[in-house]
Structures are given as structure tokens and as C-alpha cells.
Design a protein around this motif. Structure first.
Motif, PDB file in Angstrom:
ATOM      1  N   VAL A 133       0.659  -0.781   0.234  1.00 32.48           N
ATOM      2  CA  VAL A 133      -0.060  -0.288   0.016  1.00 32.48           C
ATOM      3  C   VAL A 133       0.858   1.433  -0.267  1.00 32.48           C
ATOM      4  CG1 VAL A 133      -1.798   1.640   1.600  1.00 32.48           C
ATOM      5  CG2 VAL A 133      -1.900  -1.500   0.914  1.00 32.48           C
ATOM      6  N   GLY A 134       0.943   2.309  -0.303  1.00 29.35           N
ATOM      7  CA  GLY A 134       1.407   3.751  -0.993  1.00 29.35           C
ATOM      8  C   GLY A 134       2.598   3.700  -1.963  1.00 29.35           C
ATOM      9  N   ASP A 135       2.579   2.199  -3.030  1.00 24.62           N
ATOM     10  CA  ASP A 135       3.905   1.908  -3.730  1.00 24.62           C
ATOM     11  C   ASP A 135       3.175   2.531  -5.050  1.00 24.62           C
ATOM     12  OD1 ASP A 135       5.499   1.233  -2.450  1.00 24.62           O
ATOM     13  OD2 ASP A 135       5.681  -0.973  -2.262  1.00 24.62           O
ATOM     14  N   THR A 136       3.720   2.882  -6.118  1.00 20.52           N
ATOM     15  CA  THR A 136       2.899   3.452  -6.996  1.00 20.52           C
ATOM     16  C   THR A 136       3.239   1.941  -8.359  1.00 20.52           C
ATOM     17  OG1 THR A 136       4.141   5.324  -7.664  1.00 20.52           O
ATOM     18  CG2 THR A 136       3.390   4.071  -9.201  1.00 20.52           C
ATOM     19  N   ALA A 137       1.839   1.740  -8.184  1.00 18.93           N
ATOM     20  CA  ALA A 137       1.824   0.511  -9.810  1.00 18.93           C
ATOM     21  C   ALA A 137       2.644   0.605 -10.692  1.00 18.93           C
ATOM     22  CB  ALA A 137       0.590   0.244  -9.485  1.00 18.93           C
ATOM     23  N   PRO A 138       2.869  -0.385 -11.623  1.00 22.54           N
ATOM     24  CA  PRO A 138       3.989  -0.410 -12.522  1.00 22.54           C
ATOM     25  C   PRO A 138       3.177  -0.352 -13.308  1.00 22.54           C
ATOM     26  CG  PRO A 138       4.463  -2.183 -10.875  1.00 22.54           C
ATOM     27  CD  PRO A 138       3.697  -1.735 -10.514  1.00 22.54           C
ATOM     28  N   ASP A 139       3.409   0.576 -14.197  1.00 18.37           N
ATOM     29  CA  ASP A 139       2.300   0.603 -15.755  1.00 18.37           C
ATOM     30  C   ASP A 139       2.421  -1.146 -16.305  1.00 18.37           C
ATOM     31  OD1 ASP A 139       1.067   2.484 -15.488  1.00 18.37           O
ATOM     32  OD2 ASP A 139       2.182   3.973 -15.925  1.00 18.37           O
ATOM     33  N   PHE A 140       1.489  -1.153 -17.523  1.00 15.45           N
ATOM     34  CA  PHE A 140       1.594  -2.232 -18.576  1.00 15.45           C
ATOM     35  C   PHE A 140       0.480  -2.007 -19.364  1.00 15.45           C
ATOM     36  CE2 PHE A 140      -1.694  -3.700 -15.717  1.00 15.45           C
ATOM     37  CZ  PHE A 140      -2.484  -3.573 -15.843  1.00 15.45           C
ATOM     38  N   VAL A 141       1.376  -2.981 -20.505  1.00 15.26           N
ATOM     39  CA  VAL A 141       0.658  -3.063 -21.390  1.00 15.26           C
ATOM     40  C   VAL A 141       0.015  -4.295 -22.233  1.00 15.26           C
ATOM     41  CG1 VAL A 141      -0.325  -2.484 -23.955  1.00 15.26           C
ATOM     42  CG2 VAL A 141       0.360  -0.731 -22.917  1.00 15.26           C
ATOM     43  N   LEU A 142      -1.866  -5.002 -21.669  1.00 15.51           N
ATOM     44  CA  LEU A 142      -1.330  -6.517 -21.951  1.00 15.51           C
ATOM     45  C   LEU A 142      -2.441  -6.965 -22.578  1.00 15.51           C
ATOM     46  CD1 LEU A 142      -1.081  -7.924 -18.299  1.00 15.51           C
ATOM     47  CD2 LEU A 142       0.992  -7.822 -20.322  1.00 15.51           C
ATOM     48  N   PRO A 143      -2.310  -7.816 -23.399  1.00 18.44           N
ATOM     49  CA  PRO A 143      -3.209  -8.514 -24.739  1.00 18.44           C
ATOM     50  C   PRO A 143      -4.722  -9.033 -23.753  1.00 18.44           C
ATOM     51  CG  PRO A 143      -1.743  -9.444 -24.725  1.00 18.44           C
ATOM     52  CD  PRO A 143      -1.222  -8.521 -23.487  1.00 18.44           C
ATOM     53  N   ASP A 144      -5.645  -9.011 -23.692  1.00 13.01           N
ATOM     54  CA  ASP A 144      -6.768  -9.551 -23.735  1.00 13.01           C
ATOM     55  C   ASP A 144      -7.006 -10.992 -24.637  1.00 13.01           C
ATOM     56  OD1 ASP A 144      -8.652  -9.443 -26.130  1.00 13.01           O
ATOM     57  OD2 ASP A 144      -9.770  -7.786 -24.567  1.00 13.01           O
ATOM     58  N   ALA A 145      -7.836 -11.812 -24.080  1.00 11.49           N
ATOM     59  CA  ALA A 145      -8.291 -13.381 -24.885  1.00 11.49           C
ATOM     60  C   ALA A 145      -8.633 -12.905 -25.961  1.00 11.49           C
ATOM     61  CB  ALA A 145     -10.026 -13.713 -23.955  1.00 11.49           C
ATOM     62  N   ASN A 146      -9.094 -11.663 -26.661  1.00 11.92           N
ATOM     63  CA  ASN A 146      -9.580 -11.897 -27.631  1.00 11.92           C
ATOM     64  C   ASN A 146      -8.379 -11.081 -28.837  1.00 11.92           C
ATOM     65  OD1 ASN A 146     -11.952 -12.698 -28.206  1.00 11.92           O
ATOM     66  ND2 ASN A 146     -12.823 -10.994 -27.002  1.00 11.92           N
ATOM     67  N   GLY A 147      -7.306 -10.642 -27.765  1.00  8.27           N
ATOM     68  CA  GLY A 147      -5.614  -9.768 -28.861  1.00  8.27           C
ATOM     69  C   GLY A 147      -5.732  -8.159 -28.408  1.00  8.27           C
ATOM     70  N   ARG A 148      -7.167  -8.054 -27.868  1.00  9.70           N
ATOM     71  CA  ARG A 148      -6.891  -6.509 -28.409  1.00  9.70           C
ATOM     72  C   ARG A 148      -6.746  -6.740 -26.795  1.00  9.70           C
ATOM     73  NH1 ARG A 148     -12.098  -2.982 -25.817  1.00  9.70           N
ATOM     74  NH2 ARG A 148     -11.152  -0.995 -26.067  1.00  9.70           N
ATOM     75  N   LEU A 149      -5.141  -4.857 -26.763  1.00 10.39           N
ATOM     76  CA  LEU A 149      -4.186  -4.173 -26.112  1.00 10.39           C
ATOM     77  C   LEU A 149      -4.901  -3.842 -24.636  1.00 10.39           C
ATOM     78  CD1 LEU A 149      -0.838  -4.204 -28.200  1.00 10.39           C
ATOM     79  CD2 LEU A 149      -1.712  -5.908 -26.402  1.00 10.39           C
ATOM     80  N   HIS A 150      -4.697  -3.550 -23.787  1.00 13.83           N
ATOM     81  CA  HIS A 150      -5.220  -2.798 -22.657  1.00 13.83           C
ATOM     82  C   HIS A 150      -4.289  -2.501 -21.886  1.00 13.83           C
ATOM     83  CE1 HIS A 150      -9.479  -4.445 -22.978  1.00 13.83           C
ATOM     84  NE2 HIS A 150      -8.952  -5.167 -23.651  1.00 13.83           N
ATOM     85  N   SER A 151      -4.197  -1.520 -21.730  1.00 11.58           N
ATOM     86  CA  SER A 151      -3.214  -0.582 -20.849  1.00 11.58           C
ATOM     87  C   SER A 151      -3.612   0.285 -19.518  1.00 11.58           C
ATOM     88  CB  SER A 151      -2.919   1.263 -21.243  1.00 11.58           C
ATOM     89  OG  SER A 151      -3.837   1.715 -21.593  1.00 11.58           O
ATOM     90  N   SER A 152      -2.732  -0.622 -18.203  1.00 11.03           N
ATOM     91  CA  SER A 152      -3.101  -0.018 -16.405  1.00 11.03           C
ATOM     92  C   SER A 152      -3.722   1.409 -17.115  1.00 11.03           C
ATOM     93  CB  SER A 152      -1.704  -0.560 -16.316  1.00 11.03           C
ATOM     94  OG  SER A 152      -0.954   0.162 -16.229  1.00 11.03           O
ATOM     95  N   GLU A 153      -2.630   2.451 -17.607  1.00  7.67           N
ATOM     96  CA  GLU A 153      -3.511   3.650 -17.709  1.00  7.67           C
ATOM     97  C   GLU A 153      -4.778   4.150 -17.823  1.00  7.67           C
ATOM     98  OE1 GLU A 153      -1.575   7.905 -19.157  1.00  7.67           O
ATOM     99  OE2 GLU A 153      -0.456   6.217 -19.715  1.00  7.67           O
ATOM    100  N   GLN A 154      -5.107   3.070 -19.078  1.00 10.02           N
ATOM    101  CA  GLN A 154      -6.520   3.084 -19.461  1.00 10.02           C
ATOM    102  C   GLN A 154      -7.297   2.457 -18.890  1.00 10.02           C
ATOM    103  OE1 GLN A 154      -7.501   0.497 -22.255  1.00 10.02           O
ATOM    104  NE2 GLN A 154      -9.343   0.740 -21.357  1.00 10.02           N
ATOM    105  N   LEU A 155      -7.309   1.536 -17.872  1.00  8.31           N
ATOM    106  CA  LEU A 155      -8.422   0.987 -17.470  1.00  8.31           C
ATOM    107  C   LEU A 155      -8.195   1.792 -15.929  1.00  8.31           C
ATOM    108  CD1 LEU A 155      -6.075  -2.280 -17.802  1.00  8.31           C
ATOM    109  CD2 LEU A 155      -8.827  -2.281 -18.688  1.00  8.31           C
ATOM    110  N   ARG A 156      -7.258   2.747 -15.642  1.00 10.80           N
ATOM    111  CA  ARG A 156      -7.936   3.725 -14.092  1.00 10.80           C
ATOM    112  C   ARG A 156      -7.808   4.300 -14.383  1.00 10.80           C
ATOM    113  NH1 ARG A 156      -3.412   5.976 -13.366  1.00 10.80           N
ATOM    114  NH2 ARG A 156      -1.485   5.098 -14.189  1.00 10.80           N
ATOM    115  N   ARG A 157      -8.050   5.092 -15.982  1.00  8.92           N
ATOM    116  CA  ARG A 157      -7.913   6.475 -16.087  1.00  8.92           C
ATOM    117  C   ARG A 157      -9.688   6.992 -15.528  1.00  8.92           C
ATOM    118  NH1 ARG A 157      -8.863   7.394 -21.880  1.00  8.92           N
ATOM    119  NH2 ARG A 157     -11.500   5.765 -21.477  1.00  8.92           N
ATOM    120  N   ASP A 158     -10.689   5.905 -14.963  1.00  8.37           N
ATOM    121  CA  ASP A 158     -11.884   6.982 -15.000  1.00  8.37           C
ATOM    122  C   ASP A 158     -12.725   6.153 -13.558  1.00  8.37           C
ATOM    123  OD1 ASP A 158     -12.530   8.139 -17.589  1.00  8.37           O
ATOM    124  OD2 ASP A 158     -13.263   6.468 -18.358  1.00  8.37           O
ATOM    125  N   GLY A 159     -11.354   5.422 -13.956  1.00 16.47           N
ATOM    126  CA  GLY A 159     -12.170   5.669 -11.614  1.00 16.47           C
ATOM    127  C   GLY A 159     -10.779   4.242 -10.801  1.00 16.47           C
TER     128      GLY A 159
END
Length: 243
Positions: A70-96
């Protein structure tokens, strides 16, 4: 629990993600702790020996002490989903807030029980503005088959080459004794991971705020114990109330 416990004679069977196996029965009226007890009751003597060895080894080597806190900065990542679409951690936490759940794979019944529980609580997560992402070391067709088999509407990401688990400090090399037991059960982790290395993450759940700061951590070397959705929701409510 000790290796001297007398277990039932039935043997835990591996899950074949290629099959048309039905979805896990609706167990939303049970806690993960209750489901854990039921699953442990199916362990054979060999399962108990392997379980006690792995959990004991993880505790003795204190692998979990390297996990981000707790309190650490979460490392950023870009990973593929089950269909090959890429998701970034920055995008996943953008709105909440972002909830990250690290699992061992679709072959593990404790992981599939957790996934079904998370699916059942998905609407509650979203009502708090949170995004849920599940990270698995499995690649290629395995995440897709897992979602189909369990009827999941969750974002399941492949942690290719274990990079994110490494950055979170929860990855370990599977001991030879455990590897032999899993191989005997039909689990070829090398094939599932697309890597000759037999590595696994310690199951873990992180709540991360929109700034990328870790607000809640659950890391448990005993892979049969998972954080209850209600506990995650409580962490999310605290996170939302202080943002």
C-alpha cells in the motif's frame, strides 16, 4: 492443516479448457471460504502432500515479502486480452479505481471459484466506478476458453512472459516437487504459458487509484485462500471516499 490428515480417496482432476465443459454451478450464495473448504475435501493424499509442500516452501522463502505494498506506485503495463486486444493500465484506471486480480490459471479450481465470485460482484464494482481486470500467465487460446467455459464477462489479460507479476514482486519458480505433481495431473504449465519456464504468481488482489497509487493489497502464499469480493468492495469504497 498437515500432511498427516486423512483425506478422501477421490482425486482432484485437471480442467480441460479445450472441452465443452459446462460453466461452474451458481455458487454466489457461498463465500469463497466455504467453496475452499469443499474443494479441499476432494484432495487426495498426493494433493495434500503437494499443497503442504508448496505453501510451506512459499512461506519459508518469504516470497510474498517482495510484493508491492500500500502506497507504492503501481507499475504500468500493456497486455493483450482473450481476443488479442491490447489494454494499458493507464487506460483501465483512467475513469476510476482499478482492481487487479492475479490468478494462477484456468486449470486451478480455486482460481475459477474466485473468477465466478468476481463475475457475480461485477455490477457492484462498476457502481463504484471501478474497473476489474484479471491477469493470468496463460496465453494463446487458454484465456478465451476460460471465459467461454465459465461464461465470464470480465477483462482477462495474458501476462505475457510474466512481466507484470515480476514487477509486482509476486512471481516464483515452481519447485520441482510441485512441478512433478502438476505434471502427473496433466497440467503442462509450459504449454499454457507459452514458455519453457514453470513460473506462477502468488494469487493477489490490488486496488489502484486513478493516480496509479496502490490503495489496498491482498497477497496470500496459500493459493487456496482468496480475498472475498465484499472485502474488495470495502477497499474500493474507502478509495472512492478519499479520492
Amino acid at each position: 492443516m498437515t500432511a498427516t490428515r486423512t483425506p478422501p480417496t477421490n482425486h482432484f482432476k485437471p480442467i480441460d479448457p479445450q472441452s465443452d465443459a459446462p460453466s461452474m454451478p451458481n455458487q454466489t450464495d457461498k463465500t469463497l471460504a466455504q467453496i475452499r473448504s469443499e474443494l479441499l475435501a476432494t484432495f487426495s493424499a498426493a494433493d495434500w502432500e503437494s499443497y503442504n509442500h508448496l505453501v510451506g516452501w512459499l512461506r519459508d522463502t518469504d516470497v510474498a515479502s517482495h510484493a508491492l505494498k500500500v502506497g507504492d506506485t503501481a507499475p504500468d503495463f500493456v497486455l493483450p486480452d482473450a481476443n488479442g486486444r491490447l489494454h494499458s493500465s493507464e487506460q483501465l484506471r483512467r475513469d476510476g479505481p482499478l482492481v487487479l486480480s492475479f490468478i494462477r490459471g484456468g486449470w486451478c479450481p480455486f482460481c475459477t471459484a474466485e473468477l465466478c465470485a468476481l463475475q457475480a460482484a461485477k455490477d457492484e464494482f462498476e457502481s463504484l466506478g471501478a474497473t476489474l481486470a484479471v491477469l493470468t500467465p496463460e496465453t494463446r487460446q487458454f484465456p478465451r476458453h476460460l471465459k467461454q467455459r465459465l461464461g465470464l464477462d470480465l477483462t482477462v489479460l495474458s501476462d505475457v512472459d510474466y512481466g507484470v507479476a515480476v514487477s509486482y514482486g509476486i512471481l516464483f519458480r515452481v519447485p520441482d516437487e510441485t512441478k512433478a505433481h502438476y505434471s502427473a495431473l496433466g497440467f503442462d504449465l509450459g504449454a499454457r504459458h507459452g514458455s519453457p519456464d514453470w513460473m506462477l504468481p502468488i494469487p493477489a488482489t490490488y486496488v489502484i487509484d486513478t493516480e496509479g497509487r496502490i490503495r489496498s493489497v491482498f497477497v496470500e502464499p496459500d493459493f487456496t485462500i482468496r480475498e472475498e469480493p465484499g472485502q474488495i468492495l470495502a477497499s474500493l469504497r474507502r478509495t472512492v471516499s478519499t479520492c
